[in-house]
Design an enzyme around this catalytic site. Structure first.
Site, PDB file in Angstrom:
ATOM      1  N   SER A  20      -0.514   0.700   6.171  1.00 58.01           N
ATOM      2  CA  SER A  20      -0.795  -0.195   7.288  1.00 58.01           C
ATOM      3  C   SER A  20      -1.849  -1.207   6.881  1.00 58.01           C
ATOM      4  O   SER A  20      -2.724  -0.914   6.057  1.00 58.01           O
ATOM      5  CB  SER A  20      -1.269   0.609   8.511  1.00 58.01           C
ATOM      6  OG  SER A  20      -1.419  -0.234   9.645  1.00 58.01           O
ATOM      7  N   ASP A  21      -1.781  -2.400   7.460  1.00 54.33           N
ATOM      8  CA  ASP A  21      -2.793  -3.406   7.180  1.00 54.33           C
ATOM      9  C   ASP A  21      -2.972  -4.303   8.398  1.00 54.33           C
ATOM     10  O   ASP A  21      -2.002  -4.628   9.096  1.00 54.33           O
ATOM     11  CB  ASP A  21      -2.402  -4.273   5.979  1.00 54.33           C
ATOM     12  CG  ASP A  21      -3.576  -5.088   5.490  1.00 54.33           C
ATOM     13  OD1 ASP A  21      -4.415  -4.531   4.745  1.00 54.33           O
ATOM     14  OD2 ASP A  21      -3.682  -6.274   5.861  1.00 54.33           O
ATOM     15  N   THR A  22      -4.214  -4.677   8.652  1.00 51.52           N
ATOM     16  CA  THR A  22      -4.549  -5.485   9.817  1.00 51.52           C
ATOM     17  C   THR A  22      -5.151  -6.819   9.386  1.00 51.52           C
ATOM     18  O   THR A  22      -6.050  -6.860   8.538  1.00 51.52           O
ATOM     19  CB  THR A  22      -5.551  -4.740  10.722  1.00 51.52           C
ATOM     20  OG1 THR A  22      -4.961  -3.510  11.143  1.00 51.52           O
ATOM     21  CG2 THR A  22      -5.915  -5.561  11.944  1.00 51.52           C
TER      22      THR A  22
ATOM     23  N   LYS B 175       0.834  -1.204   0.000  1.00 56.32           N
ATOM     24  CA  LYS B 175       0.000   0.000   0.000  1.00 56.32           C
ATOM     25  C   LYS B 175       0.872   1.259   0.000  1.00 56.32           C
ATOM     26  O   LYS B 175       0.599   2.217  -0.735  1.00 56.32           O
ATOM     27  CB  LYS B 175      -0.917   0.004   1.219  1.00 56.32           C
ATOM     28  CG  LYS B 175      -2.038  -1.025   1.151  1.00 56.32           C
ATOM     29  CD  LYS B 175      -2.862  -1.008   2.432  1.00 56.32           C
ATOM     30  CE  LYS B 175      -3.958  -2.057   2.404  1.00 56.32           C
ATOM     31  NZ  LYS B 175      -4.749  -2.069   3.658  1.00 56.32           N
TER      32      LYS B 175
END
Length: 199
Positions: free
Chosen positions: A72-74, A54
């Site tokens: 950011s990624d969750t 991203k």
């Protein structure tokens, strides 16, 4: 020296709120990328890879030079099951059933990209849920909150009533671990705050 511009590669209201919470000024450039896990890819590796992808995508889309991009990624994982964003009500109810009365991990990756430089951090938090009855899960889905949320819940919202215990980063479960984010920003010359000089 002028501080470089920070760009958040996300439209997430939670990440926007968290960055604002620590006094960071930023612009936004949301990115849509394929979030499908690679074969055999762990939740931790997936969260880190997507965060970096991203950030890199948002960086490539800019037409200026003096800026830093934050991605950011969750990812939520229980057992061997990686739980992304629910596609529909049945998918959400299935996820909540998997999370009911057990512990799961929330893996959030955060990456900064500027020029040829990049750096990443990973936050892993263990969250324990109480038992969730089917009628509760159905009512929760109808609130609209689980839509667009990894694991089909939001810890900062109504989903908090399911949480018995958390071990790790609350902000990481929300979607942006502030401890790790602040470390990265400082490394890239954007400290959250500097100690004042002696008077």
């Amino acid at each position: 020296m002028t501080q470089p511009t920070l760009i958040l590669a996300s439209a997430s209201p939670r990440r926007t709120q968290l960055l604002a919470q620590i006094g960071v000024t930023f612009a936004q450039a949301p990115q849509e990328i394929d979030e499908t896990p690679a074969k055999g890819e762990s939740a931790m590796a997936l969260a880190q890879r997507l965060a970096l992808e991203k950030a890199r995508a948002a960086y490539a889309a800019q037409d200026q030079s003096d800026f830093i991009v934050l991605g950011s990624d969750t990812v939520v994982v229980t057992g061997d099951a990686i739980l992304g964003k629910p596609e529909n009500a049945d998918d959400a109810l299935h996820m909540l059933a998997l999370l009911s009365n057990r512990s799961h991990r929330v893996c959030t990756g955060v990456s900064l990209v500027s020029g040829n430089r990049s750096a990443s951090r990973l936050s892993v938090t263990e969250v324990s849920f109480r038992e969730i009855e089917l009628k509760e899960a159905q009512a929760y889905w109808e609130t609209g909150e689980p839509q667009g949320k990894a694991g089909a819940y939001a810890i900062q919202g109504l989903g908090a009533v399911f949480v018995e215990q958390i071990s790790g980063s609350y902000s990481g479960v929300m979607g942006l671990p502030l401890y790790e984010t602040a470390q990265l920003l400082a490394e890239f010359g954007m400290p959250i705050f500097s100690p004042s000089g002696a008077s």
